[in-house]
Design a protein around this motif. Structure first.
Motif, PDB file in Angstrom:
ATOM      1  N   VAL A 282       0.779  -1.189  -0.080  1.00  0.00           N
ATOM      2  CA  VAL A 282      -0.049  -0.228   0.028  1.00  0.00           C
ATOM      3  C   VAL A 282       0.768   1.438  -0.004  1.00  0.00           C
ATOM      4  CG1 VAL A 282      -1.731   1.340   1.202  1.00  0.00           C
ATOM      5  CG2 VAL A 282      -2.152  -1.086   1.101  1.00  0.00           C
ATOM      6  N   VAL A 283       1.942   1.206   0.722  1.00  0.00           N
ATOM      7  CA  VAL A 283       2.667   2.318   0.867  1.00  0.00           C
ATOM      8  C   VAL A 283       3.306   2.623  -0.529  1.00  0.00           C
ATOM      9  CG1 VAL A 283       4.942   3.202   1.549  1.00  0.00           C
ATOM     10  CG2 VAL A 283       3.441   2.203   3.301  1.00  0.00           C
ATOM     11  N   ILE A 286       0.906   4.230  -2.712  1.00  0.00           N
ATOM     12  CA  ILE A 286       0.792   5.859  -2.456  1.00  0.00           C
ATOM     13  C   ILE A 286       2.056   6.384  -2.900  1.00  0.00           C
ATOM     14  CG2 ILE A 286       0.854   7.628  -0.380  1.00  0.00           C
ATOM     15  CD1 ILE A 286      -0.456   5.352   1.399  1.00  0.00           C
ATOM     16  N   ALA A 289       1.315   7.070  -6.587  1.00  0.00           N
ATOM     17  CA  ALA A 289       0.036   8.071  -6.745  1.00  0.00           C
ATOM     18  C   ALA A 289       1.021   9.447  -6.616  1.00  0.00           C
ATOM     19  CB  ALA A 289      -0.823   7.938  -5.521  1.00  0.00           C
ATOM     20  N   ASN A 290       1.770   9.571  -5.553  1.00  0.00           N
ATOM     21  CA  ASN A 290       2.542  10.976  -5.597  1.00  0.00           C
ATOM     22  C   ASN A 290       3.422  11.287  -6.668  1.00  0.00           C
ATOM     23  OD1 ASN A 290       2.513  12.842  -3.721  1.00  0.00           O
ATOM     24  ND2 ASN A 290       3.941  12.070  -2.033  1.00  0.00           N
ATOM     25  N   GLN A 425      -4.572   8.837  -2.090  1.00  0.00           N
ATOM     26  CA  GLN A 425      -3.408   8.652  -1.157  1.00  0.00           C
ATOM     27  C   GLN A 425      -3.883   8.696   0.355  1.00  0.00           C
ATOM     28  OE1 GLN A 425      -1.138  11.721  -3.327  1.00  0.00           O
ATOM     29  NE2 GLN A 425       0.294  10.884  -2.331  1.00  0.00           N
ATOM     30  N   LEU A 428      -5.858   5.609   1.542  1.00  0.00           N
ATOM     31  CA  LEU A 428      -5.082   4.531   1.993  1.00  0.00           C
ATOM     32  C   LEU A 428      -4.001   4.837   3.358  1.00  0.00           C
ATOM     33  CD1 LEU A 428      -3.547   3.336  -1.674  1.00  0.00           C
ATOM     34  CD2 LEU A 428      -5.227   2.248  -0.180  1.00  0.00           C
ATOM     35  N   ALA A 429      -3.562   5.868   3.211  1.00  0.00           N
ATOM     36  CA  ALA A 429      -2.870   6.628   4.510  1.00  0.00           C
ATOM     37  C   ALA A 429      -3.714   6.125   5.835  1.00  0.00           C
ATOM     38  CB  ALA A 429      -2.388   7.543   4.383  1.00  0.00           C
ATOM     39  N   ALA A 700       3.193   6.566   5.133  1.00  0.00           N
ATOM     40  CA  ALA A 700       2.052   6.892   4.254  1.00  0.00           C
ATOM     41  C   ALA A 700       1.451   8.386   4.485  1.00  0.00           C
ATOM     42  CB  ALA A 700       0.793   5.704   4.500  1.00  0.00           C
ATOM     43  N   GLY A 704       0.998  11.244   2.145  1.00  0.00           N
ATOM     44  CA  GLY A 704      -0.496  11.914   1.730  1.00  0.00           C
ATOM     45  C   GLY A 704      -0.247  13.231   2.032  1.00  0.00           C
ATOM     46  N   GLY A 751     -11.133  11.531   1.030  1.00  0.00           N
ATOM     47  CA  GLY A 751     -10.323  10.495   1.476  1.00  0.00           C
ATOM     48  C   GLY A 751     -10.824   9.663   2.555  1.00  0.00           C
TER      49      GLY A 751
END
Length: 815
Positions: A282-283, A286, A289-290, A425, A428-429, A700, A704, A751
């Motif tokens: 998941v990290v 993220i 995504a960043n 993000q 998920l964070a 995360a 985020g 989010g």
């Protein structure tokens, strides 16, 4: 490729931030996959390891669904099996090495002669055990592990054939194992033959573990069917244990439980590792995504360049290929940096050595790990590269030629993709933060459970074993321990000292049934198994475990072998409803044993960990008469519990060592540690999970926040002219600031909403790791949401505040 690398080099800050972001995500995944690969996926380090199995038996015993192997099952299976190439049994033990320098106690492995051949582990020097080595009465022999050979003999080849004194008896060194040999206990210094006497074997003594090699082509199902066929033969081949009727064993309904040896090596750590792998995955998502947000900003700034290339004949596929090649190149560069970070992280992990992590020495960055890193680097590059490709490499490029410039005020649509990525993000964070919060609450709940001791940092524990060869009589053993305790108690700063064969949570679990005089048992019924401990006076005071009713055992009880016993509160409540009601009741270890009176009840011990039920414990005096048919028996291996404000100091340990040697110079001390260390070891899996989840959640959260900051900051830069006009027309600064704060908080709120829904569905995966905390714990969900909202507010405030400092005249000049 060169033009692409030149374009990346022209934006060094973008390249560095992108690669570092990816390196963190990819490196974390590489490190965890290295652990997963070394512990779970890689085969055991033996030839044809898939044919090695552990042989257990199921049973219908109260409190126990399966049992270990025994000498009776070993001889039965070795003589009658049709599916095993060979079988052996083994167990961990410790031995005293004396006669060459300072005495020492070392860990050992006791094998029957077939174990090393079926593992197909050739000695580096010397030979395996032969059948004669394993025969009762044969001269004693040992095989040294490589590490002990190096430490004790300096790697001298002439060690083969030399003799060492093991537990007071001379043993010949017949072999040296190679440096890479590992079997269950990596700390073992030597291997000794079990030397079982078949003529004295009875049904019982299920205190060994069995390992077998299947014949080629044999399946687990066939092996289990074969064991089911042989188990009734055991009841015919051997007599029952003294005091136990054959019908009791028949009523136990033993069944087969043959499983891969690897499952015994790994235990249940697999659940934790898969949860951590998903968490770190998941990290990485993220992080992608960043980076995708960064790529969108970069692609937006290149719209006119891309449009001109399209006008000059470059097709959509060519432009898309260039953009994807650039993103994949950044992904691979991030992967290379990630491997370096993973290598450093694994060095730290192996050095700290979590107690709950098996196969620790086999964790490394091998070709499989490098292939995994390459794959996720390519996937990450494609993942964050596809979004700008779909958004800016299509027919809309032509519209860029007609735009007035990239700094003109844009509509909401041009920021839509970046906003969606930020929402993902944040969601998920939040999931990771909730997971971490649940583990924090679990640790807090565990620390509130009374473990069976107090102030563990003040309790020093160490082991001493008195072998038969040195002190043959049981009463001599007890007097030696009594003398040592008196000398230890006289050491300045020592307030209490006692003995037990097992310290709380040390993993030494001895379970057997007990029979109560006031309870009735059906013919052949075996009662529930209880934890057995053998103690001296003063043990409970040293541990800080309160006496709830009655009295403690005395030295008079021990020397006169009075039929007395103590029990734990949990056992007293189960059998008699109340601790006080247990006093005067009688119990015994077998249907024909001596009745022993309950004279005291002590507080509960959490032997299996504070996350498990309190053990039901029987505390027997350390010397007993008429115990399982033995006229007089005493426990020869004992652990000292010494309470002192000086615990942890070298001077106290030296004084304890001198106290032991003043009674017997051949007695080494071993496993020196505080009870706090024992407790921390029992918490190792929970602590390891908490640390890893907290690191992932922190990463995360940071990513985020960066994402929110980036979106709001970019919105400010894109709406510079609009802000200038608003301020020039008299809009208050607070109004402008609220406009951008609102944008950040709206994204955060969306989010958080999605994150809460996702967490509700995913946190049930943590159920087996939680203690007295619901996966849907409202306190955790609310607290984490508030923390994330505050962080988002802070991330939005900085660029929002910067928006209010824009000079209207300068803003109107921007084009």
């Amino acid at each position: 490729m060169k033009p692409i690398l030149r374009r990346i080099a022209r934006s060094p800050m973008f390249a560095v931030i992108t690669m570092l972001t990816l390196a963190i995500g990819i490196g974390a995944n590489t490190a965890i996959f290295s652990v997963l690969n070394g512990v779970l996926l890689r085969p055991l380090p033996y030839p044809n390891a898939d044919r090695l199995v552990a042989v257990w038996e199921t049973a219908h015993l109260q409190g126990l669904s399966q049992v270990n192997a025994s000498p009776a099952t070993y001889f039965t299976f070795r003589e009658e099996s049709r599916t095993f190439q060979d079988i052996g049994i083994w167990h961990n033990s410790s031995v005293n090495i004396t006669g060459s320098g300072e005495p020492e106690q070392v860990a050992s492995l006791d094998f029957t002669d077939g174990v090393l051949p079926l593992l197909d582990e050739q000695p580096l020097r010397g030979r395996w055990f032969a059948r004669k080595d394993d025969s009762p009465g044969s001269p004693k022999t040992v095989i040294l592990t490589y590490g002990y050979w190096q430490r004790k003999f300096g790697g001298d080849p002439s060690a083969i054939g030399r003799r060492i004194t093991v537990d007071g008896e001379t043993s010949e060194i017949i072999g040296i194992m190679p440096g890479g040999f590992r079997f269950m206990n990596p700390r073992a210094a030597l291997i000794a033959p079990l030397q079982l006497d078949r003529a004295k074997v009875f049904i019982g003594n299920f205190s060994y573990q069995a390992v077998a090699r299947l014949k080629p082509g044999v399946t687990l199902a066939q092996a289990n069917a074969d064991v089911a066929r042989m188990l009734p033969m055991m009841l015919d081949k051997f007599p029952p244990a003294p005091g136990i009727s054959l019908k009791m064993f028949q009523e136990a309904h033993f069944g087969p439980s043959v499983r891969p040896l690897k499952s015994d090596v790994i235990g249940d750590i697999g659940k934790v590792l898969w949860v951590l792998m998903a968490t770190i995955g998941v990290v990485l998502f993220i992080a992608c995504a960043n980076v995708a947000n960064l790529m969108l900003v970069r692609a937006e700034g290149r719209q006119q360049e891309l449009a001109i290339r399209a006008a000059l004949g470059a097709g959509w596929s060519r432009i898309a290929r260039d953009l994807l090649t650039e993103s994949v190149a950044l992904g691979i560069a991030g992967g290379l940096l990630g491997v370096g970070l993973a290598y450093a992280a694994l060095k730290v992990l192996v050095a700290t050595g979590p107690a709950n992590l098996p196969r620790l020495e086999e964790i490394s960055i091998d070709p499989a790990v490098l292939l995994f890193t390459l794959i996720i680097s390519l996937v990450a590059g494609l993942l964050f590269g596809l979004i700008p490709v779909f958004k800016y490499a299509g027919p809309r490029l032509n519209a860029a030629l007609r735009q007035g410039g990239r700094n003109s005020s844009g509509g909401r649509e041009r920021h839509h993709a970046r906003s969606v990525l930020v929402v993902v993000q944040v969601a998920l964070a939040l999931v990771l933060l909730i997971g971490s919060g649940l583990m924090i609450r679990t640790v807090r709940a565990l620390k509130q459970v009374p473990p069976g001791f107090t102030q563990p940092e003040q309790i020093l524990t160490l082991q001493v074993s008195i072998p038969d060869a040195g002190v043959p009589k049981a009463e001599q053993v007890v007097r030696a321990y009594n003398n040592i305790l008196e000398k230890v108690a006289a050491i300045p700063g020592v307030t209490a000292a006692g003995l037990s064969n097992s310290i709380t949570m040390d993993g030494n679990n001895d379970n057997d049934p007990i029979f109560a005089a006031d309870k009735s048992y059906a013919d052949g019924q075996i009662p529930a198994l209880r934890r057995f401990k053998f103690i001296s006076p003063g043990f409970f005071k040293a541990m800080g475990n309160p006496l709830l009713a009655g009295r403690d055992i005395t030295w008079t009880d021990i020397y006169e072998t009075r039929p007395v016993v103590l029990v734990s509160e949990s056992l007293a409540r189960e059998l008699w409803g109340d601790p006080a009601a247990a006093l005067g009741k009688q119990i015994r270890e077998s249907p024909k044993g001596v009745w022993r009176e309950v004279v005291g009840v002590v507080g509960n011990e959490r032997d299996d960990g504070v996350d498990q039920k309190a053990s039901t414990v029987v505390y027997w005096p350390m010397m007993l008469r008429d115990w399982w048919g033995e006229s007089l028996t005493a426990l020869r291996g004992q652990a000292f519990a010494i309470r002192s404000s000086r615990t942890g100091s070298a001077s106290l340990l030296n004084e304890v060592r001198r106290a032991v040697w003043s009674v017997n110079t051949d007695l080494p001390i071993a496993n020196v540690r505080t009870v706090k260390e024992v407790f921390d070891r029992s918490m190792a899996r929970t602590a390891f999970t908490l640390v890893m989840l907290s690191i992932a959640a922190g990463m995360a959260l940071l990513l985020g926040i960066v994402g929110i900051y980036g979106v709001v900051s970019y919105a400010v830069s894109q709406r510079t002219r609009e802000i200038g006009i608003r301020i020039a027309l008299g809009a208050p600064q607070q109004s402008v600031r609220r406009m951008f704060l609102r944008e950040g908080l709206v994204l955060t709120a969306i989010g958080v909403a999605f994150g809460l829904a996702a967490a509700a569905g995913l946190t049930h995966l943590l159920t087996t790791l939680l203690f007295e905390v619901s996966p849907l714990d409202p306190t955790t969900y609310c607290a984490v949401s508030m923390v994330l909202a505050f962080a988002a507010l802070l991330a939005s405030y900085i660029p929002a505040r910067r928006a209010t400092t824009i000079e209207p005249v300068e803003a109107l000049r921007v084009e």
